[in-house]
Design a protein around this motif. Structure first.
Motif, PDB file in Angstrom:
ATOM      1  N   MET A  77       7.109  43.056  34.586  1.00 15.93           N
ATOM      2  CA  MET A  77       6.389  42.234  35.548  1.00 15.93           C
ATOM      3  C   MET A  77       4.965  41.961  35.076  1.00 15.93           C
ATOM      4  SD  MET A  77       5.482  42.902  39.540  1.00 15.93           S
ATOM      5  CE  MET A  77       4.062  43.884  39.086  1.00 15.93           C
ATOM      6  N   GLY A  78       4.353  42.997  34.481  1.00 24.46           N
ATOM      7  CA  GLY A  78       2.999  42.818  33.967  1.00 24.46           C
ATOM      8  C   GLY A  78       2.926  41.742  32.901  1.00 24.46           C
ATOM      9  N   ILE A  79       3.939  41.713  32.026  1.00 25.39           N
ATOM     10  CA  ILE A  79       3.986  40.687  30.983  1.00 25.39           C
ATOM     11  C   ILE A  79       4.139  39.306  31.619  1.00 25.39           C
ATOM     12  CG2 ILE A  79       5.351  39.803  29.050  1.00 25.39           C
ATOM     13  CD1 ILE A  79       6.009  42.704  28.343  1.00 25.39           C
ATOM     14  N   GLY A  80       4.986  39.224  32.659  1.00 24.69           N
ATOM     15  CA  GLY A  80       5.174  37.952  33.335  1.00 24.69           C
ATOM     16  C   GLY A  80       3.892  37.432  33.956  1.00 24.69           C
ATOM     17  N   ILE A  81       3.154  38.314  34.626  1.00 19.23           N
ATOM     18  CA  ILE A  81       1.883  37.911  35.230  1.00 19.23           C
ATOM     19  C   ILE A  81       0.883  37.494  34.156  1.00 19.23           C
ATOM     20  CG2 ILE A  81      -0.116  38.758  36.534  1.00 19.23           C
ATOM     21  CD1 ILE A  81       1.817  40.461  38.162  1.00 19.23           C
ATOM     22  N   PHE A  82       0.889  38.214  33.026  1.00 18.24           N
ATOM     23  CA  PHE A  82      -0.007  37.859  31.915  1.00 18.24           C
ATOM     24  C   PHE A  82       0.272  36.443  31.426  1.00 18.24           C
ATOM     25  CE2 PHE A  82      -0.459  37.489  27.292  1.00 18.24           C
ATOM     26  CZ  PHE A  82      -1.824  37.665  27.149  1.00 18.24           C
ATOM     27  N   TRP A  83       1.575  36.109  31.237  1.00 18.33           N
ATOM     28  CA  TRP A  83       1.914  34.771  30.753  1.00 18.33           C
ATOM     29  C   TRP A  83       1.509  33.706  31.757  1.00 18.33           C
ATOM     30  CZ3 TRP A  83       2.178  34.717  25.973  1.00 18.33           C
ATOM     31  CH2 TRP A  83       2.956  35.565  25.196  1.00 18.33           C
ATOM     32  N   VAL A  84       1.745  33.983  33.039  1.00 21.77           N
ATOM     33  CA  VAL A  84       1.411  32.992  34.067  1.00 21.77           C
ATOM     34  C   VAL A  84      -0.100  32.753  34.112  1.00 21.77           C
ATOM     35  CG1 VAL A  84       1.382  32.554  36.549  1.00 21.77           C
ATOM     36  CG2 VAL A  84       3.467  33.403  35.462  1.00 21.77           C
ATOM     37  N   LEU A  85      -0.885  33.819  34.044  1.00 24.20           N
ATOM     38  CA  LEU A  85      -2.347  33.665  34.063  1.00 24.20           C
ATOM     39  C   LEU A  85      -2.844  32.966  32.808  1.00 24.20           C
ATOM     40  CD1 LEU A  85      -3.462  37.086  35.611  1.00 24.20           C
ATOM     41  CD2 LEU A  85      -3.489  34.828  36.695  1.00 24.20           C
ATOM     42  N   MET A  86      -2.233  33.261  31.658  1.00 27.28           N
ATOM     43  CA  MET A  86      -2.608  32.564  30.425  1.00 27.28           C
ATOM     44  C   MET A  86      -2.310  31.069  30.553  1.00 27.28           C
ATOM     45  SD  MET A  86      -1.344  33.100  26.477  1.00 27.28           S
ATOM     46  CE  MET A  86      -2.382  34.546  26.217  1.00 27.28           C
ATOM     47  N   ALA A  87      -1.152  30.749  31.147  1.00 26.29           N
ATOM     48  CA  ALA A  87      -0.799  29.347  31.363  1.00 26.29           C
ATOM     49  C   ALA A  87      -1.825  28.664  32.264  1.00 26.29           C
ATOM     50  CB  ALA A  87       0.591  29.250  31.980  1.00 26.29           C
ATOM     51  N   ALA A  88      -2.286  29.378  33.287  1.00 26.59           N
ATOM     52  CA  ALA A  88      -3.288  28.819  34.198  1.00 26.59           C
ATOM     53  C   ALA A  88      -4.601  28.535  33.471  1.00 26.59           C
ATOM     54  CB  ALA A  88      -3.518  29.774  35.365  1.00 26.59           C
ATOM     55  N   VAL A  89      -5.001  29.459  32.602  1.00 23.14           N
ATOM     56  CA  VAL A  89      -6.231  29.254  31.825  1.00 23.14           C
ATOM     57  C   VAL A  89      -6.090  28.041  30.916  1.00 23.14           C
ATOM     58  CG1 VAL A  89      -7.709  30.239  30.037  1.00 23.14           C
ATOM     59  CG2 VAL A  89      -6.915  31.682  31.929  1.00 23.14           C
ATOM     60  N   MET A  90      -4.952  27.926  30.237  1.00 22.38           N
ATOM     61  CA  MET A  90      -4.728  26.795  29.344  1.00 22.38           C
ATOM     62  C   MET A  90      -4.741  25.478  30.110  1.00 22.38           C
ATOM     63  SD  MET A  90      -1.781  28.329  26.824  1.00 22.38           S
ATOM     64  CE  MET A  90      -1.632  26.811  25.884  1.00 22.38           C
ATOM     65  N   LEU A  91      -4.112  25.464  31.284  1.00 23.69           N
ATOM     66  CA  LEU A  91      -4.093  24.245  32.079  1.00 23.69           C
ATOM     67  C   LEU A  91      -5.489  23.892  32.571  1.00 23.69           C
ATOM     68  CD1 LEU A  91      -1.945  22.222  33.004  1.00 23.69           C
ATOM     69  CD2 LEU A  91      -1.868  23.409  35.183  1.00 23.69           C
ATOM     70  N   GLY A  92      -6.308  24.919  32.816  1.00 26.60           N
ATOM     71  CA  GLY A  92      -7.684  24.670  33.232  1.00 26.60           C
ATOM     72  C   GLY A  92      -8.527  24.027  32.144  1.00 26.60           C
TER      73      GLY A  92
END
Length: 343
Positions: A1-16
């Protein structure tokens, strides 16, 4: 789950950050910049990536029913329409209110609807209740963020500007933005249908040996194409209406297209990484992941604005609301993540 949250937050940063190169595009009208971007982001980059990286792409799709593909296409076209409606609505109600409304409505609909598309039995569980509570907390944070933006605009604008506000224009803008937010949730719903109902990712991984991140490209390609149909039709019409096609012949055009290609690659990569994060988050990944993804996007956008001086002239009250909203959204992410851990 931690890895999943990491990927989602990284995606959010990239989209920003994805739109940053657009500041260096020269001698293009809005329809040139965004029309070219959407062609690259919805067709060129994902299609080339899919056929270059995904083994057994056509064979994978052949195992999915045509009715599911039509549903994916319809939802992704709604995603494209949502993006367009948001662009139109912010000219009527302003960036602060428009951004908060779109993200808020999109987060609510895009996070809750997947519950009713194969995971309705999870709603009444302790984990499901905690996730719903976390989404509610996130919504409070988004409302606080919108309040901060409205106070900032009011503080920066003169009294004369405030008295010239057209109530009909504001009302129509809000309606368009709410509809756009609902439509924009089509991105997450089309991904949910493709992966959780059509099992495109599972087929791609198990039968053709693709890695999870490569399989996400196969899952999302139909959604990119559907959204691209809506956006390209709109911007092609704008290019013809404003006689802007000739702008593609300017001296800076080659440099502009390279910048837009970089934007398209980062944009597509962010969505693929989001898909990987949603996959790692498990059965409720499209609900949990989307809530975190949308929240992360709005947090990154506001922090970027704060550190680049956009809030320098804002009053203390608006900044207090901003930081309160960011804090509440952070709490909401933690609650949603906890709910996903115990579901």
């Amino acid at each position: 789950m931690g890895i999943g949250i990491f990927w989602v937050l990284m995606a959010a940063v990239m989209l920003g950050f994805y739109a940053l190169p657009s500041k260096y595009v020269k001698n293009y009208a809005i329809e040139n910049t965004w029309g070219a971007f959407w062609i690259l982001a919805m067709f060129v980059v994902p299609v080339i990536s899919a056929f270059a990286l995904v083994d057994g792409l056509i064979e994978t799709y052949s195992q999915v029913s045509s009715s599911l593909f039509l549903l994916i296409l319809g939802l992704s076209i709604l995603w494209g329409i949502g993006n367009l409606l948001w662009g139109i609505s912010i000219s009527k109600i302003g960036m602060a209110l428009g951004f908060s409304l779109l993200i808020g409505v999109g987060t609510l609909s895009g996070s809750l609807l997947p519950f009713f598309m194969g995971s309705a039995d999870k709603i009444g569980t302790p984990g499901g209740i905690v996730i719903l509570g976390g989404i509610f907390i996130i919504m409070i944070g988004i409302i606080a963020n919108g309040k901060a933006g409205l106070l900032r605009e009011k503080f920066e604008n003169s009294e004369a500007d405030q008295t010239n506000i057209d109530p009909n224009k504001m009302r129509n803008g809000i309606i368009l933005c709410v509809i756009g937010g609902i439509c924009a949730a089509g991105f997450n719903l089309s991904y949910h249908v493709a992966d959780n109902l059509g099992h495109i990712g599972q087929i791609s991984q198990e039968q053709f040996g693709n890695q999870p991140w490569i399989a996400r490209i196969a899952v999302m390609l139909p959604s990119f194409i559907g959204s691209g149909i809506a956006t390209v039709i709109y911007f092609s019409n704008q290019l013809s209406k404003n006689n802007s096609w000739s702008n593609f012949k300017v001296a800076d055009s080659s440099k502009n297209l390279v910048l837009l290609l970089v934007m398209a690659i980062v944009y597509c990569a962010s969505l693929i990484i989001y898909g990987l994060g949603a996959y790692d988050l498990g059965p409720l990944g499209t609900s949990v992941g989307f809530a975190i993804f949308q929240t992360g996007c709005i947090m990154v956008a506001n922090l970027l604005g704060f550190f680049t001086g956009e809030w320098n002239k804002a009053g203390a009250q608006s900044k207090n609301w901003l930081f309160a909203g960011l804090t509440i959204m952070t709490i909401g992410i933690i609650v949603v993540a906890y709910g996903n851990a115990i579901v």
